[in-house]
Write a protein that holds these residues in place. Structure first.
Motif, mmCIF file in Angstrom:
data_model
loop_
_atom_site.group_PDB
_atom_site.id
_atom_site.type_symbol
_atom_site.label_atom_id
_atom_site.label_comp_id
_atom_site.label_asym_id
_atom_site.label_seq_id
_atom_site.Cartn_x
_atom_site.Cartn_y
_atom_site.Cartn_z
ATOM 1 N N SER A 72 21.884 3.747 -41.500
ATOM 2 C CA SER A 72 21.840 2.314 -41.255
ATOM 3 C C SER A 72 21.035 2.036 -39.999
ATOM 4 C CB SER A 72 23.269 1.818 -41.068
ATOM 5 O OG SER A 72 23.408 0.530 -41.497
ATOM 6 N N LEU A 73 20.228 0.981 -40.019
ATOM 7 C CA LEU A 73 19.495 0.604 -38.818
ATOM 8 C C LEU A 73 20.431 0.049 -37.757
ATOM 9 C CD1 LEU A 73 16.297 -1.042 -40.346
ATOM 10 C CD2 LEU A 73 16.406 1.062 -39.023
ATOM 11 N N GLN A 74 21.519 -0.579 -38.176
ATOM 12 C CA GLN A 74 22.541 -1.065 -37.262
ATOM 13 C C GLN A 74 23.912 -0.806 -37.878
ATOM 14 O OE1 GLN A 74 21.883 -4.908 -35.109
ATOM 15 N NE2 GLN A 74 20.280 -5.185 -36.632
ATOM 16 N N SER A 75 24.842 -0.413 -37.034
ATOM 17 C CA SER A 75 26.208 -0.155 -37.490
ATOM 18 C C SER A 75 27.172 -0.557 -36.380
ATOM 19 C CB SER A 75 26.385 1.327 -37.841
ATOM 20 O OG SER A 75 27.707 1.594 -38.258
ATOM 21 N N ALA A 76 28.281 -1.170 -36.748
ATOM 22 C CA ALA A 76 29.255 -1.637 -35.748
ATOM 23 C C ALA A 76 30.662 -1.373 -36.252
ATOM 24 C CB ALA A 76 29.071 -3.122 -35.461
ATOM 25 N N VAL A 77 31.486 -0.834 -35.353
ATOM 26 C CA VAL A 77 32.910 -0.669 -35.625
ATOM 27 C C VAL A 77 33.632 -1.854 -34.991
ATOM 28 C CG1 VAL A 77 34.936 0.778 -35.327
ATOM 29 C CG2 VAL A 77 32.697 1.833 -35.647
ATOM 30 N N VAL A 97 28.460 -9.146 -45.982
ATOM 31 C CA VAL A 97 28.815 -10.207 -45.047
ATOM 32 C C VAL A 97 27.575 -10.619 -44.268
ATOM 33 C CG1 VAL A 97 31.218 -9.474 -44.845
ATOM 34 C CG2 VAL A 97 29.496 -8.525 -43.297
ATOM 35 N N GLN A 98 27.668 -11.819 -43.672
ATOM 36 C CA GLN A 98 26.592 -12.362 -42.866
ATOM 37 C C GLN A 98 26.981 -12.339 -41.392
ATOM 38 O OE1 GLN A 98 23.695 -13.267 -44.381
ATOM 39 N NE2 GLN A 98 24.654 -12.630 -46.314
ATOM 40 N N ARG A 99 25.975 -12.328 -40.547
ATOM 41 C CA ARG A 99 26.202 -12.377 -39.113
ATOM 42 C C ARG A 99 26.976 -13.645 -38.755
ATOM 43 N NH1 ARG A 99 23.388 -10.291 -34.533
ATOM 44 N NH2 ARG A 99 23.647 -11.631 -32.694
ATOM 45 N N GLY A 100 28.055 -13.486 -37.962
ATOM 46 C CA GLY A 100 28.884 -14.612 -37.546
ATOM 47 C C GLY A 100 29.984 -14.975 -38.520
ATOM 48 N N ASP A 191 24.311 -8.767 -40.297
ATOM 49 C CA ASP A 191 24.289 -8.815 -41.760
ATOM 50 C C ASP A 191 24.445 -7.391 -42.286
ATOM 51 O OD1 ASP A 191 23.760 -11.485 -41.488
ATOM 52 O OD2 ASP A 191 21.602 -11.286 -41.825
ATOM 53 N N GLY A 192 25.385 -7.198 -43.194
ATOM 54 C CA GLY A 192 25.580 -5.845 -43.700
ATOM 55 C C GLY A 192 26.665 -5.784 -44.746
ATOM 56 N N ARG A 193 27.203 -4.573 -44.898
ATOM 57 C CA ARG A 193 28.241 -4.334 -45.891
ATOM 58 C C ARG A 193 29.480 -3.771 -45.203
ATOM 59 N NH1 ARG A 193 28.277 -3.954 -51.341
ATOM 60 N NH2 ARG A 193 25.991 -4.011 -51.455
ATOM 61 N N ILE A 194 30.630 -4.311 -45.616
ATOM 62 C CA ILE A 194 31.917 -3.892 -45.065
ATOM 63 C C ILE A 194 32.314 -2.546 -45.656
ATOM 64 C CG2 ILE A 194 34.386 -4.421 -45.142
ATOM 65 C CD1 ILE A 194 33.109 -6.094 -43.128
ATOM 66 N N GLY A 195 32.949 -1.703 -44.829
ATOM 67 C CA GLY A 195 33.474 -0.429 -45.306
ATOM 68 C C GLY A 195 34.947 -0.530 -45.689
ATOM 69 N N LEU A 196 35.673 0.559 -45.522
ATOM 70 C CA LEU A 196 37.095 0.600 -45.863
ATOM 71 C C LEU A 196 37.927 0.032 -44.716
ATOM 72 C CD1 LEU A 196 37.319 4.159 -47.491
ATOM 73 C CD2 LEU A 196 36.986 1.955 -48.622
ATOM 74 N N ARG A 197 38.908 -0.794 -45.050
ATOM 75 C CA ARG A 197 39.788 -1.389 -44.040
ATOM 76 C C ARG A 197 40.755 -0.341 -43.504
ATOM 77 N NH1 ARG A 197 42.167 -5.037 -47.033
ATOM 78 N NH2 ARG A 197 44.176 -3.983 -47.246
ATOM 79 N N VAL A 216 31.030 -2.202 -40.185
ATOM 80 C CA VAL A 216 29.980 -2.977 -40.855
ATOM 81 C C VAL A 216 28.669 -2.236 -40.648
ATOM 82 C CG1 VAL A 216 28.806 -5.189 -41.044
ATOM 83 C CG2 VAL A 216 31.212 -5.109 -40.378
ATOM 84 N N GLN A 217 27.934 -2.000 -41.740
ATOM 85 C CA GLN A 217 26.652 -1.301 -41.650
ATOM 86 C C GLN A 217 25.567 -2.138 -42.309
ATOM 87 O OE1 GLN A 217 26.233 2.883 -42.003
ATOM 88 N NE2 GLN A 217 28.416 3.235 -42.272
ATOM 89 N N GLN A 218 24.452 -2.241 -41.612
ATOM 90 C CA GLN A 218 23.298 -2.925 -42.197
ATOM 91 C C GLN A 218 22.694 -2.046 -43.285
ATOM 92 O OE1 GLN A 218 20.282 -3.963 -39.370
ATOM 93 N NE2 GLN A 218 18.798 -4.538 -40.930
ATOM 94 N N THR A 219 22.495 -2.630 -44.451
ATOM 95 C CA THR A 219 21.960 -1.869 -45.585
ATOM 96 C C THR A 219 20.620 -2.389 -46.084
ATOM 97 O OG1 THR A 219 23.241 -3.233 -47.145
ATOM 98 C CG2 THR A 219 24.259 -1.184 -46.357
#
Length: 391
Positions: A72-77, A97-100, A191-197, A216-219
Motif C-alpha cells: 500500500s502507498l499509505q497505511s494507517a492503524v 472508505v473515504q478520507r474523513g 481513502d482506502g479499504r478497511i481491514g479486520l476489526r 486502513v490501507q490505500q489500494t
C-alpha cells in the motif's frame, strides 16, 4: 609295358576336378560382384530435417524481470487517542472508505462535561476582565486630573493583565477539551479499504492500547516493491531520466497481465548481501486486481532497440569461439555464421554480424548439423497431429 587304365584314372581324379571347377565358379562370382559394386556410385547421406526461420528487422523492447510484493502507498492503524467505551462501529470489514469518513465513536459524556466547565470558567473570567478594563479606563481618565494615585492606576493595570492571562489559560482548557472531544470520533485518515476489526462495540479502549481498532490501507493507486540486479541500474536510471518507465505486473507464473503502471523510484542504495537494488512502481487498481502482500511477477521496460535484426533465442548457439547460427545457403546446405547476441525481449534476441534481413536460419535441429550439411524443412509435428485428428 602295360597301358594304364584311363577310365580308372579319371574316376580317381573326378573329385579333384569338381573341386577346382567349384573354386573357379566362386572366384568368378566374387569378381563379378566386386566389379558391379565398384561400378555403382556412392549414395550421399539424406538431408537433415530442421525447422528454419528468417531474420527480421523490427523494434525490440528490453524488459527486465523480477518478483515483487504488492504494498500500500499509505497505511494507517486507527488507535484510540482517549480512554472510553467504544459505543459505535460504523463500518463493515473490507469496506472501501473515504478520507474523513466517520468510522467509530467513543463515549464522550465525560469530555463534554469537562468542556462545559472550561467554557463556563472562560465566560466568568471574560466578564471579570471586561469589568477590570472598564475600571482601568476610568482610573486613567481621573489620573489626568490628579484625582487618583499612580500606584492605584498601576495596580489596576496589573489586575487587567492577570485576568487576561487567566482568560488565556481558560481558553486553552476549552481548546484542549474540544480536541479531546474530537478524538471520540474516529475518522478515516485516507481513502482506502478497511481491514479486520480488532475491537467490538461495548469494550473499554485506552489511548495506551497498541493493537488498534482497525487498519486502513490505500489500494488505488497501489505499489509493487521489487529487486533487480545492480547491473540494471545504469539502464534504468537513464530510462527514468528520459521519461516515464512502463512497468507490468503479472501473476506469479508470469502469464496473466494484472496491471500496467510506471516506475516511481529507485532506492538510494544497493543491498550488498544480494547485489540488488529495490524499486517501487505504482499502479492504478480500481478493479482491485492487486492486493497488499500479494507476490507478483514484474516486467520493467528498460529501453528499446530500434530497427534491429532479430531472431528467436533458440536459433542462437554458443560455441567455444562465441555465439553463432546455422544459415541455410542457396544450395540448401547449412553453414555456421558467427554473430553477436545483444538484448533480448518480446520473444526475440538482437543479433549483429554477417546477417541480413530475410536470411534463412536454422531454428531447431542444430544438434545433428555439421558445416556444409544438407538440410530439409521438417514438417511441424503439431500440424501433422492436427490433421490426423480432424474428421
Amino acid at each position: 609295358m602295360p597301358m594304364p587304365d584311363v577310365s580308372a584314372l579319371l574316376r580317381r581324379r573326378r573329385p579333384l576336378l569338381a573341386s577346382v571347377l567349384l573354386l573357379a565358379l566362386l572366384l568368378g562370382f566374387l569378381f563379378h560382384g566386386a566389379s558391379r559394386t565398384d561400378a555403382q556410385p556412392s549414395t550421399a547421406p539424406p538431408p537433415v530435417p530442421v525447422v528454419t526461420t528468417r531474420v527480421e528487422q523490427r523494434d525490440v523492447a528490453h524488459w527486465r524481470n523480477g518478483i515483487g510484493t504488492v504494498q500500500s502507498l499509505q497505511s494507517a492503524v486507527l488507535r484510540p487517542q482517549v480512554d472510553g467505551v467504544l459505543t459505535e462501529v460504523l463500518f463493515e470489514e473490507g469496506q472501501k472508505v473515504q478520507r474523513g469518513q466517520l468510522l467509530a465513536r467513543i463515549d464522550d459524556r465525560a469530555i463534554r462535561a469537562d468542556l462545559g466547565g472550561a467554557q463556563a470558567a472562560l465566560s466568568r473570567d471574560q466578564a471579570t476582565l471586561q469589568a477590570a478594563r472598564s475600571d482601568l479606563a476610568r482610573l486613567q481618565h481621573l489620573s489626568g486630573d490628579q484625582l487618583v494615585s499612580r500606584q492605584m492606576l498601576e495596580q489596576q493595570a496589573a489586575t487587567v493583565k492577570q485576568l487576561q492571562a487567566t482568560g488565556n489559560g481558560n481558553q486553552s482548557a476549552v481548546d484542549a477539551a474540544r480536541v479531546q472531544l474530537s478524538y471520540t470520533r474516529i475518522v478515516s485518515p485516507l481513502d482506502g479499504r478497511i481491514g479486520l476489526r480488532q475491537v467490538d462495540p461495548g469494550n473499554l479502549v485506552r489511548a495506551s492500547d497498541t493493537q488498534g481498532l482497525v487498519t486502513v490501507q490505500q489500494t488505488d493507486p497501489i505499489s509493487v516493491v521489487f529487486p533487480l540486479p545492480q547491473d540494471a541500474l545504469p539502464q534504468l536510471r537513464a530510462a527514468l531520466a528520459a521519461g516515464p518507465v512502463a512497468v507490468q505486473a503479472l501473476d506469479r507464473d508470469g502469464g496473466q497481465l494484472l496491471a500496467e503502471g510506471t516506475l516511481r523510484v529507485i532506492d538510494n542504495q544497493v543491498e550488498e548481501a544480494s547485489g540488488t537494488v529495490r524499486l517501487r512502481a505504482s499502479f492504478g487498481n480500481a478493479d482491485d486486481r492487486l492486493w497488499p502482500g500479494q507476490l507478483v511477477s514484474v516486467r520493467v521496460l528498460a529501453g528499446r532497440s530500434r530497427a534491429a535484426l532479430v531472431l528467436p533465442p533458440e536459433a542462437v548457439l554458443r560455441g567455444v569461439d562465441g555465439s553463432f547460427v546455422y544459415r541455410v545457403e542457396a544450395d540448401g546446405r547449412a553453414q555456421p555464421v558467427p554473430v553477436e547476441a545483444g538484448a533480448q525481449g518480446d520473444g526475440a534476441v538482437v543479433v549483429r554480424g554477417a546477417l541480413k534481413v530475410g536470411d534463412v536460419v536454422v531454428r531447431d535441429g542444430q544438434s545433428r548439423l555439421r558445416p556444409g550439411s544438407a538440410v530439409a524443412e521438417a514438417r511441424p509435428a503439431a500440424a501433422t497431429s492436427t490433421r490426423g485428428a480432424a474428421p
